[in-house]
Design a protein around this motif. Sequence first.
Motif, short mmCIF file in Angstrom:
data_model
loop_
_atom_site.label_atom_id
_atom_site.label_comp_id
_atom_site.label_asym_id
_atom_site.label_seq_id
_atom_site.Cartn_x
_atom_site.Cartn_y
_atom_site.Cartn_z
N GLU A 277 8.40 58.49 49.34
CA GLU A 277 8.84 58.61 47.94
C GLU A 277 7.86 57.96 46.96
OE1 GLU A 277 10.64 57.53 50.49
OE2 GLU A 277 11.72 55.66 50.03
N ASP A 278 6.87 57.26 47.48
CA ASP A 278 5.82 56.70 46.63
C ASP A 278 4.73 57.73 46.33
OD1 ASP A 278 6.17 53.71 48.52
OD2 ASP A 278 6.89 54.04 46.47
N SER B 102 11.96 49.92 42.02
CA SER B 102 11.61 50.70 43.19
C SER B 102 10.37 50.18 43.91
CB SER B 102 11.39 52.16 42.80
OG SER B 102 10.37 52.26 41.81
#
Length: 118
Positions: free
Chosen positions: A89-90, A63
């Motif tokens: 999303e981090d 990811s």
Amino acid sequence: QVQLVESGGGLVQAGGSLRLSCAVSGLSFRNYRMGWYRQAPGKEREFAAAISWSGPDTSYADSVKGRFTISEDNAKNMVYLQMNSLQPEDTAIYYCRARNALRGDTYWGQGTQVTVSS
């Protein structure tokens, strides 16, 4: 006494960059694999990146591969995580970890919050 102290987290817009730092004391990089892990709200802690002192022996989660770079400065006892092209999303608390591959003893920092806004 082993201490790992993270810094460099903060709020950034999507597409931006941050560099996390981990100040390490009480152990020798020679014997430990250093890593960054992250934990998003409501999720389990997950691996992000790791490096060995003999480097450049690095590994990355799929990811973050191609966007994050882990490095260490043995002279300063510092570990870094350069994070580029950040996405919402981090968003997570990022933790620094030291693990002795032979003995298995493991140490964690207190974490630093990274928030990426869309």
